[in-house]
Design a protein around this motif. Sequence first.
Motif, PDB file in Angstrom:
ATOM      1  N   ILE A 113       5.388  -0.130  16.775  1.00 49.37           N
ATOM      2  CA  ILE A 113       6.496  -0.285  15.774  1.00 49.37           C
ATOM      3  C   ILE A 113       6.450   0.836  14.745  1.00 49.37           C
ATOM      4  CG2 ILE A 113       7.202  -1.810  13.872  1.00 49.37           C
ATOM      5  CD1 ILE A 113       5.791  -4.144  15.411  1.00 49.37           C
ATOM      6  N   ALA A 114       5.329   1.371  14.615  1.00 46.97           N
ATOM      7  CA  ALA A 114       5.162   2.549  13.634  1.00 46.97           C
ATOM      8  C   ALA A 114       5.623   3.826  14.351  1.00 46.97           C
ATOM      9  CB  ALA A 114       3.790   2.708  12.990  1.00 46.97           C
ATOM     10  N   LEU A 115       5.294   3.960  15.526  1.00 50.12           N
ATOM     11  CA  LEU A 115       5.900   5.064  16.373  1.00 50.12           C
ATOM     12  C   LEU A 115       7.411   5.033  16.355  1.00 50.12           C
ATOM     13  CD1 LEU A 115       3.127   5.373  18.831  1.00 50.12           C
ATOM     14  CD2 LEU A 115       3.540   6.903  17.210  1.00 50.12           C
ATOM     15  N   ALA A 116       7.891   3.836  16.581  1.00 46.43           N
ATOM     16  CA  ALA A 116       9.353   3.576  16.841  1.00 46.43           C
ATOM     17  C   ALA A 116       9.989   3.741  15.473  1.00 46.43           C
ATOM     18  CB  ALA A 116       9.725   2.102  17.150  1.00 46.43           C
ATOM     19  N   ILE A 117       9.514   3.407  14.316  1.00 50.21           N
ATOM     20  CA  ILE A 117      10.080   3.757  13.257  1.00 50.21           C
ATOM     21  C   ILE A 117      10.047   5.430  12.868  1.00 50.21           C
ATOM     22  CG2 ILE A 117       9.486   3.720  10.639  1.00 50.21           C
ATOM     23  CD1 ILE A 117       8.384   0.789  11.146  1.00 50.21           C
ATOM     24  N   LYS A 118       8.933   6.068  13.254  1.00 48.75           N
ATOM     25  CA  LYS A 118       8.771   7.683  13.154  1.00 48.75           C
ATOM     26  C   LYS A 118       9.794   8.069  14.130  1.00 48.75           C
ATOM     27  CE  LYS A 118       5.331  10.006  12.700  1.00 48.75           C
ATOM     28  NZ  LYS A 118       4.917  10.862  11.416  1.00 48.75           N
ATOM     29  N   ALA A 119      10.040   7.475  15.323  1.00 47.86           N
ATOM     30  CA  ALA A 119      11.085   8.199  16.220  1.00 47.86           C
ATOM     31  C   ALA A 119      12.212   7.630  15.886  1.00 47.86           C
ATOM     32  CB  ALA A 119      10.768   7.721  17.756  1.00 47.86           C
ATOM     33  N   ASN A 120      12.857   6.943  14.662  1.00 44.39           N
ATOM     34  CA  ASN A 120      14.206   6.187  14.442  1.00 44.39           C
ATOM     35  C   ASN A 120      14.633   5.635  15.639  1.00 44.39           C
ATOM     36  OD1 ASN A 120      16.065   6.014  12.473  1.00 44.39           O
ATOM     37  ND2 ASN A 120      17.279   7.651  13.423  1.00 44.39           N
ATOM     38  N   LYS A 121      13.823   4.869  16.303  1.00 45.35           N
ATOM     39  CA  LYS A 121      14.238   3.783  17.285  1.00 45.35           C
ATOM     40  C   LYS A 121      14.317   2.415  16.605  1.00 45.35           C
ATOM     41  CE  LYS A 121      13.457   6.299  21.051  1.00 45.35           C
ATOM     42  NZ  LYS A 121      14.404   6.449  22.266  1.00 45.35           N
ATOM     43  N   PRO A 122      15.624   1.647  17.046  1.00 45.52           N
ATOM     44  CA  PRO A 122      15.694   0.313  16.568  1.00 45.52           C
ATOM     45  C   PRO A 122      14.719  -0.438  17.173  1.00 45.52           C
ATOM     46  CG  PRO A 122      17.422   0.950  18.404  1.00 45.52           C
ATOM     47  CD  PRO A 122      16.495   2.074  17.921  1.00 45.52           C
ATOM     48  N   VAL A 123      14.152  -1.444  16.042  1.00 46.64           N
ATOM     49  CA  VAL A 123      13.014  -2.272  16.249  1.00 46.64           C
ATOM     50  C   VAL A 123      13.475  -3.702  15.864  1.00 46.64           C
ATOM     51  CG1 VAL A 123      10.595  -2.969  15.752  1.00 46.64           C
ATOM     52  CG2 VAL A 123      11.305  -0.506  15.816  1.00 46.64           C
ATOM     53  N   ILE A 124      13.248  -4.730  16.925  1.00 44.67           N
ATOM     54  CA  ILE A 124      13.674  -6.124  16.758  1.00 44.67           C
ATOM     55  C   ILE A 124      12.364  -6.813  16.733  1.00 44.67           C
ATOM     56  CG2 ILE A 124      14.746  -8.333  17.635  1.00 44.67           C
ATOM     57  CD1 ILE A 124      16.777  -6.190  19.113  1.00 44.67           C
ATOM     58  N   LEU A 125      12.028  -7.535  15.629  1.00 48.83           N
ATOM     59  CA  LEU A 125      10.800  -8.140  15.418  1.00 48.83           C
ATOM     60  C   LEU A 125      10.997  -9.568  15.901  1.00 48.83           C
ATOM     61  CD1 LEU A 125       9.193  -6.666  12.126  1.00 48.83           C
ATOM     62  CD2 LEU A 125       8.838  -6.199  14.345  1.00 48.83           C
ATOM     63  N   VAL A 126      10.388 -10.351  16.719  1.00 46.29           N
ATOM     64  CA  VAL A 126      10.489 -11.580  16.994  1.00 46.29           C
ATOM     65  C   VAL A 126       8.850 -12.396  17.083  1.00 46.29           C
ATOM     66  CG1 VAL A 126      10.572 -11.258  19.615  1.00 46.29           C
ATOM     67  CG2 VAL A 126      11.596 -13.297  18.696  1.00 46.29           C
ATOM     68  N   ASN A 127       8.731 -13.420  16.573  1.00 45.32           N
ATOM     69  CA  ASN A 127       7.485 -14.306  16.414  1.00 45.32           C
ATOM     70  C   ASN A 127       6.467 -13.399  15.510  1.00 45.32           C
ATOM     71  OD1 ASN A 127       8.226 -16.309  17.972  1.00 45.32           O
ATOM     72  ND2 ASN A 127       6.867 -15.751  19.822  1.00 45.32           N
ATOM     73  N   ALA A 128       6.943 -12.566  14.538  1.00 48.21           N
ATOM     74  CA  ALA A 128       6.227 -11.995  13.494  1.00 48.21           C
ATOM     75  C   ALA A 128       6.100 -12.824  12.335  1.00 48.21           C
ATOM     76  CB  ALA A 128       6.840 -10.559  13.253  1.00 48.21           C
ATOM     77  N   THR A 129       4.771 -12.541  11.679  1.00 51.70           N
ATOM     78  CA  THR A 129       4.501 -13.439  10.566  1.00 51.70           C
ATOM     79  C   THR A 129       5.567 -12.640   9.432  1.00 51.70           C
ATOM     80  OG1 THR A 129       2.699 -11.735   9.775  1.00 51.70           O
ATOM     81  CG2 THR A 129       2.132 -13.810  11.230  1.00 51.70           C
ATOM     82  N   SER A 131       4.518 -11.748   6.427  1.00 49.26           N
ATOM     83  CA  SER A 131       3.652 -10.526   5.969  1.00 49.26           C
ATOM     84  C   SER A 131       3.832  -9.021   6.715  1.00 49.26           C
ATOM     85  CB  SER A 131       2.169 -10.783   5.889  1.00 49.26           C
ATOM     86  OG  SER A 131       1.613 -10.868   7.012  1.00 49.26           O
ATOM     87  N   ALA A 132       3.904  -9.500   8.310  1.00 50.14           N
ATOM     88  CA  ALA A 132       4.422  -8.168   8.879  1.00 50.14           C
ATOM     89  C   ALA A 132       5.864  -7.735   8.800  1.00 50.14           C
ATOM     90  CB  ALA A 132       3.963  -8.737  10.587  1.00 50.14           C
ATOM     91  N   ILE A 133       6.793  -8.796   8.685  1.00 48.82           N
ATOM     92  CA  ILE A 133       8.107  -8.483   8.357  1.00 48.82           C
ATOM     93  C   ILE A 133       8.282  -7.796   7.170  1.00 48.82           C
ATOM     94  CG2 ILE A 133      10.327  -9.598   8.016  1.00 48.82           C
ATOM     95  CD1 ILE A 133       9.542 -11.737   9.822  1.00 48.82           C
ATOM     96  N   ALA A 134       7.559  -8.299   6.203  1.00 46.35           N
ATOM     97  CA  ALA A 134       7.735  -7.731   4.844  1.00 46.35           C
ATOM     98  C   ALA A 134       7.321  -6.328   4.695  1.00 46.35           C
ATOM     99  CB  ALA A 134       6.856  -8.340   3.728  1.00 46.35           C
ATOM    100  N   PHE A 135       6.258  -5.995   5.519  1.00 48.72           N
ATOM    101  CA  PHE A 135       5.500  -4.660   5.654  1.00 48.72           C
ATOM    102  C   PHE A 135       6.559  -3.812   6.239  1.00 48.72           C
ATOM    103  CE2 PHE A 135       2.839  -1.513   8.084  1.00 48.72           C
ATOM    104  CZ  PHE A 135       2.342  -0.888   6.829  1.00 48.72           C
ATOM    105  N   PHE A 136       6.729  -4.145   7.532  1.00 47.55           N
ATOM    106  CA  PHE A 136       7.644  -3.192   8.325  1.00 47.55           C
ATOM    107  C   PHE A 136       8.920  -2.669   7.568  1.00 47.55           C
ATOM    108  CE2 PHE A 136       4.552  -4.199  11.785  1.00 47.55           C
ATOM    109  CZ  PHE A 136       4.219  -3.023  11.938  1.00 47.55           C
TER     110      PHE A 136
END
Length: 165
Positions: A113-129, A131-136
């Motif tokens: 996910i961090a690499l995707a953020i750095k690469a400006n790739k869209p990320v979809i979070l499913v089944n995330a906590t 706290s993980a959602i808030a962090f990303f």
Amino acid sequence: MKKMAIGIMGPGLGARPQDLSCAFELGRLVAQNGWVLLTGGREMGVMEAASKGAKSADGLTIGILPGDSTIGCSDFVDVAIVTGMGSARNNINVLSSDVVIACGMGAGTVSEIALAIKANKPVILVNATDSAIAFFQSLVPSNITIATNAQEAINQAKLLVNSLS
């Protein structure tokens, strides 16, 4: 025309039952939409479940493997890419995906996910906590989308794919 590659990332060891069932459904839906499934390729966890789901719908599956052989590769992977790079292969997973769907959370998933953020790739979070959602979302709210289930994640991926085309 290039086929869209949807990367499904998630824990191998330690994947929860809800992650596995969601990953299977994600893989199946990726294939039904005519997209290529890209995973870490191993015969465990989210990687295996997503590949199995895609194959159940006659999809094409690609696995980016960490080792220098296909030992441990899922039987549901059509194209195994051997990297010999260990966890560094996560960058290949991300850069080769048009959309990254993270199903569940593990240390490797966090790095993807961090690499995707750095690469400006869209990320979809499913089944995330929460706290993980808030962090990303605190890192880059515009590229992180939240889904509550596989169908919602795929619906969001469709919108993203259409905007990339």
